[in-house]
Design an enzyme around this catalytic site. Structure first.
Site, PDB file in Angstrom:
ATOM      1  N   GLU A  69     -44.436 -47.580  35.942  1.00 40.62           N
ATOM      2  CA  GLU A  69     -43.737 -47.622  37.229  1.00 40.62           C
ATOM      3  C   GLU A  69     -42.228 -47.807  37.012  1.00 40.62           C
ATOM      4  OE1 GLU A  69     -45.781 -50.127  40.117  1.00 40.62           O
ATOM      5  OE2 GLU A  69     -47.475 -48.739  40.106  1.00 40.62           O
ATOM      6  N   GLU A 123     -53.602 -45.869  37.384  1.00 39.68           N
ATOM      7  CA  GLU A 123     -53.896 -46.960  38.319  1.00 39.68           C
ATOM      8  C   GLU A 123     -54.421 -46.325  39.599  1.00 39.68           C
ATOM      9  OE1 GLU A 123     -50.933 -50.057  38.858  1.00 39.68           O
ATOM     10  OE2 GLU A 123     -50.301 -49.894  36.762  1.00 39.68           O
TER      11      GLU A 123
END
Ligand code: AHR
Length: 539
Positions: free
Chosen positions: A209, A337
């Site tokens: 991220e 994820e």
């Protein structure tokens, strides 16, 4: 998946000899015809799609995975034994670690060596309830992670620190992990720490991220960092580098991230710049609503399944952009994820942040997600549920000596035959289902499914999201293959909220389901709110 319109549906049903009167899914004894053609096998469904993710967050590592060497809880060198046994039982193909957001603050040297390890800052400190802390004890470090992977038989997938680390630190980690003993000093240090044989880690996440907790970069800035991090990376084992991808659940699916990253990479096929995997994150995100994991009505049930199914569009969107820069699609998606994320309120305890109640709804969501992943097997190299234990869409809950498998575990069990099998095209005649969701109405596939073939076994998985109607389902196998035998298992419960608790750990579990074969057709009744896996012997 092909969903026929009303006319096509009636024709197909009539052709199948099923006498029903169908509408836009007010089906009486709602009948379904599913067609599969094993003579046209598609790409292999990567076993890694059924992968895992554990992070130093709340109760995931400490208590969930790691109970400590001196614990009275059965353990293998400090690792919870039941967790290892259950992960083996579902053939867990990989484990992503150490984060998540934790990864970009983690310095791997803190977690090696037998002398006292330092206590360090954990990113999740900022989310801990008042009075509780998240300092990292570093008891569970790289060697412990590798022992876990070996015990489970899972491939390690290590997320490196880009946000607060350096290329040098990353390269040293790769050398420490993979260089043969007797070559580099780092390899000898690894040996001195108990592991003479190289770990052979192939999958490396280059940050996590990076648009947020992993460095707050723009796609272009990250492309620059990515190039620096990988171009001098030691290659004792041919690496599979995974670049940070978009936040797929944001309003615009973060398409700009994908555009600007690949534009910034310029030539992903250049000698020293390779992007093997591109990480897509997709949370079925209900944090801003009143939905929690345990208390919901029909609207909440359907809303979660509906939003979950949206991942298919997000996959297509990003794949199309990736194709502009890489028409041959050397870079595959790594959905590292995924899972449901509710507002808080059902945690296992105050320090188990982001743990949540897991019900039958989450199991169906996982099933529909896997069917989507299977159907996009040509695009997806790996996926990792977030997270495996004690966090979000978990397969397990553990607090001290209390432990249970959640209903999501059963979905992994049911879908295991798809791992590494060849995708088989599947089409359904079931009309879409009009359903109430939190803010109005939506449509859901009347049945979701995927099929695959391995040796002489054809596996068909089907999810009936309806809270009302069972689906009397005929699976027609075309392509001339003879059907010899059918077996089916089902995951369902009368109560849509059903869950497994520490006191009732077997409330939701798999059961056998009657299945019949006649000619080229197998028949099963898929109950309402259920997932079914049908195993057909063909040939
Ligand atoms: O899985 C929880 C967190 O969600 C991860 O640490 C982060 O990568 C994501 O935002």
């Amino acid at each position: 998946m092909r969903v026929l319109d009303r006319r096509g549906f009636l024709e197909a049903v009539a052709a199948a000899g099923v006498g029903v009167c169908a509408g836009v899914r007010t089906l009486q004894a709602a009948d379904a015809v599913v067609e599969v053609n094993p003579s046209q096998p598609g790409p292999e469904i990567a076993a890694h799609i059924y992968g895992h993710f554990i992070e130093h967050l709340g109760g995931v590592i400490y208590d969930g995975v790691w109970v400590g060497r001196d614990s009275t809880i059965p353990n293998i060198g400090g690792i919870r034994k039941q967790f290892v046994d259950d992960m083996k039982a579902i053939g867990a193909p990989n484990l992503r670690w150490p984060g998540g957001c934790f990864a970009d603050g983690y310095h791997w040297r803190d977690g090696i060596g037998s002398t006292k390890r330092p206590r360090t800052y954990n990113f999740w400190e900022q989310r801990m309830p008042p009075g509780l802390h998240a300092e990292e004890a570093n008891e569970f470090g790289f060697h412990e992670f590798m022992r876990l992977c070996r015990a489970v038989g899972a491939e390690p997938y290590v997320a490196a620190n880009v946000g607060s680390g350096t290329p040098q630190e990353f390269h040293d980690w790769v050398s420490y992990s993979n260089a043969p003993q007797g070559t580099l000093s780092l390899a000898d240090e690894r040996a001195a720490n108990g592991d003479p044989a190289p770990f052979g880690v192939k999958y490396w996440g280059v940050g996590n991220e990076s648009w947020g907790c992993g460095g707050n970069m723009t796609g272009g800035e990250y492309a620059t960092a990515y190039r620096r991090f990988i171009s001098q990376c030691p290659a004792y084992v041919p690496p599979f580098f995974v670049a940070t991808g978009p936040r797929g659940h944001s309003a615009d699916a973060d398409v700009d991230w994908t555009e600007t990253f690949f534009a910034g990479i310029r030539d992903a096929r250049a000698l020293f710049v390779r992007v093997d995997g591109f990480a897509l994150h997709y949370y079925t995100d209900f944090r801003q609503t009143n939905e929690d994991g345990a208390r919901f009505d029909a609207k909440g049930w359907y809303a979660v399944l509906h939003k979950g199914a949206h991942i298919e569009q997000v996959i297509d969107q990003h794949w199309a952009i990736m194709g502009k820069y890489d028409p041959e699609h050397h870079t595959k998606l790594v959905i590292d994820e995924w899972g449901n994320w509710y507002r808080g309120g059902t945690e296992l305890g105050p320090k188990y942040i982001y743990s949540q109640a897991i019900t039958l709804r989450d199991a169906l969501h996982a099933a529909m997600t896997f069917d989507i992943f299977n159907r996009h097997a040509d695009k997806i190299a790996m996926a990792n549920v977030a997270q495996t234990i004690n966090c979000l869409h978990s397969l397990f809950a553990a607090v001290g000596d209390k432990y249970t498998r959640t209903p999501v575990y059963s979905t992994f069990e049911l879908y295991r035959p798809h791992m590494g099998a060849r995708l088989v095209p599947l089409a359904s005649t079931v009309p879409d289902l009009k359903v109430p969701v939190l803010d109005g109405d939506a449509t859901l596939p009347g049945i979701s499914g995927s099929a695959s073939m391995r040796d002489d076994v054809l596996t068909v998985t089907l999810t009936n999201p309806s809270l009302q109607d069972a689906l009397v389902t005929r699976i027609r196998v075309s392509g001339g293959a003879a059907l010899r035998e059918a077996r089916a298992r089902v995951l369902t419960h009368d109560d849509m909220h059903a869950t497994n608790t520490f006191d009732k750990p077997h409330e939701v579990q798999l059961a056998d389901l009657a299945a019949r074969v006649s000619g080229d057709t197998a028949s099963v009744t898929v109950p309402k709110q259920a997932v079914v896996a049908v195993s057909l012997r063909v040939g």
